[in-house]
Design a protein around this motif. Structure first.
Motif, PDB file in Angstrom:
ATOM      1  N   LEU A  56       0.850  -1.195   0.075  1.00 29.43           N
ATOM      2  CA  LEU A  56      -0.001   0.105  -0.030  1.00 29.43           C
ATOM      3  C   LEU A  56       0.815   1.275   0.093  1.00 29.43           C
ATOM      4  O   LEU A  56       2.303   1.152   0.247  1.00 29.43           O
ATOM      5  N   TYR A 105      -8.514   3.042   3.318  1.00 29.78           N
ATOM      6  CA  TYR A 105      -7.712   2.454   4.298  1.00 29.78           C
ATOM      7  C   TYR A 105      -8.467   2.492   5.799  1.00 29.78           C
ATOM      8  O   TYR A 105      -8.217   1.932   6.637  1.00 29.78           O
ATOM      9  N   GLY A 159       1.280  -2.799   4.600  1.00 30.80           N
ATOM     10  CA  GLY A 159       0.788  -1.387   4.764  1.00 30.80           C
ATOM     11  C   GLY A 159       1.482  -0.895   6.125  1.00 30.80           C
ATOM     12  O   GLY A 159       1.674  -1.494   7.016  1.00 30.80           O
ATOM     13  N   GLY A 163      -2.181   2.374   6.516  1.00 33.05           N
ATOM     14  CA  GLY A 163      -2.012   1.130   5.534  1.00 33.05           C
ATOM     15  C   GLY A 163      -1.915   0.111   6.498  1.00 33.05           C
ATOM     16  O   GLY A 163      -2.459  -0.928   6.220  1.00 33.05           O
TER      17      GLY A 163
END
Length: 289
Positions: A56, A105, A159, A163
């Motif tokens: 991400l 997210y 992430g 993230g």
């Protein structure tokens, strides 16, 4: 869904490019636009296909992870890092982070505890994690698999910050989506109620069935003193989830000395490569046992 060819800057013939990479634009079925960065190994794929790691915030981390992979995978027998396809999921911006990430997210609209950001501006729209996970599963991953020979059993998701929050959500909502989950400095405090509800549902699920997943949660040492209490949230979640190894969830925690919320990103990206390969190897050994 729109999948365009490699982007080129016709105004600059001296722009630096990373060998073996390309960039694609995708417009999702829900009309959200993503900038996808892809790196393919320069070696022939294994019989089962290449492993894949999805990152991400691709705008901020893609270059770092590709160079780390290129250097370390050249001697996998020494580093433990095998060649893998790297997919950075980013946005059409020149900035390292896009406001659009707040929607993708986060789990619930309007749950961020502060009415405005620290600089006084309003928070971007939120609450699109379910849609974003569906985009990854139903649109992006099938496209990557059709374009490159990939191994569905060796897939990882990385992430950091918001993230990292999404990585936890993905694990709790759909644990079979990836083999390996890496959540760096997860912003649990921004969606505390929603993510803890998802965690509780996930743990209840583990009481009834087993899974096969590895989770790494990493923070910087300096985050233990962060005003958001981000380090403590992460450690408590590790403590709770570590009780389910007998249900197929293996949890690891790492704290990087003298690193803060932003500076922890490069060492965590680097660690994600070896950790992913370790989990894939363990999965293979388990199947052979």
């Amino acid at each position: 869904m729109v999948w365009e060819g490699m982007l080129k800057d016709e105004k600059s013939s001296s722009m630096y490019t990373i060998t073996g990479t390309e960039q694609q634009q995708i417009v999702s079925g829900l009309n959200r636009e993503y900038h996808i960065f892809i790196s393919k190994p320069n070696v022939e794929p294994p019989a089962t296909g290449y492993p894949v790691i999805y990152y991400l915030d691709g705008n901020s981390v893609f270059g770092t992870v590709v160079e780390a992979m290129r250097i370390q995978s050249a001697k996998p027998e020494k580093t433990g890092v095998v060649p893998a396809v790297i997919v950075g999921i980013g946005y059409p911006t020149d900035s390292p982070f896009s406001p659009a990430r707040f929607y993708d997210y986060t789990i619930t609209r309007g749950e961020i505890p502060m009415r405005s950001k620290p600089d006084g501006t309003a928070w971007p729209d939120q609450g699109g994690a379910e849609e974003f996970l569906s985009f990854i599963e139903e649109e992006l991953k099938p496209k990557i698999h059709r374009t490159y020979p990939t191994d569905p059993s060796k897939q990882a998701l990385f992430g950091h910050s918001l993230g990292g929050l999404f990585v936890l959500y993905a694990l709790f909502a759909k644990p079979a989506a990836f083999r390996t989950y890496i959540a760096g400095s997860p912003s649990i405090h921004l969606n505390e109620r929603s993510i803890l509800e998802k965690e509780t549902m996930f743990r209840n699920q583990l009481e009834k069935q087993t899974i096969c997943a590895d989770l790494l949660i990493g923070i910087g040492e300096l985050e233990n003193n962060h005003k958001s209490n981000i380090g403590n949230y992460a450690k408590k979640m590790v403590g709770r989830l570590s009780n389910y190894e007998n249900r197929g969830l293996k949890v690891n925690f790492i704290e990087f000395a003298e690193e803060g919320h932003s500076s922890v990103l490069p060492p965590l990206v680097n660690r994600s490569l070896r950790y992913s390969c370790e989990t894939w190897n363990r999965s293979f050994q388990d199947r052979q046992a």
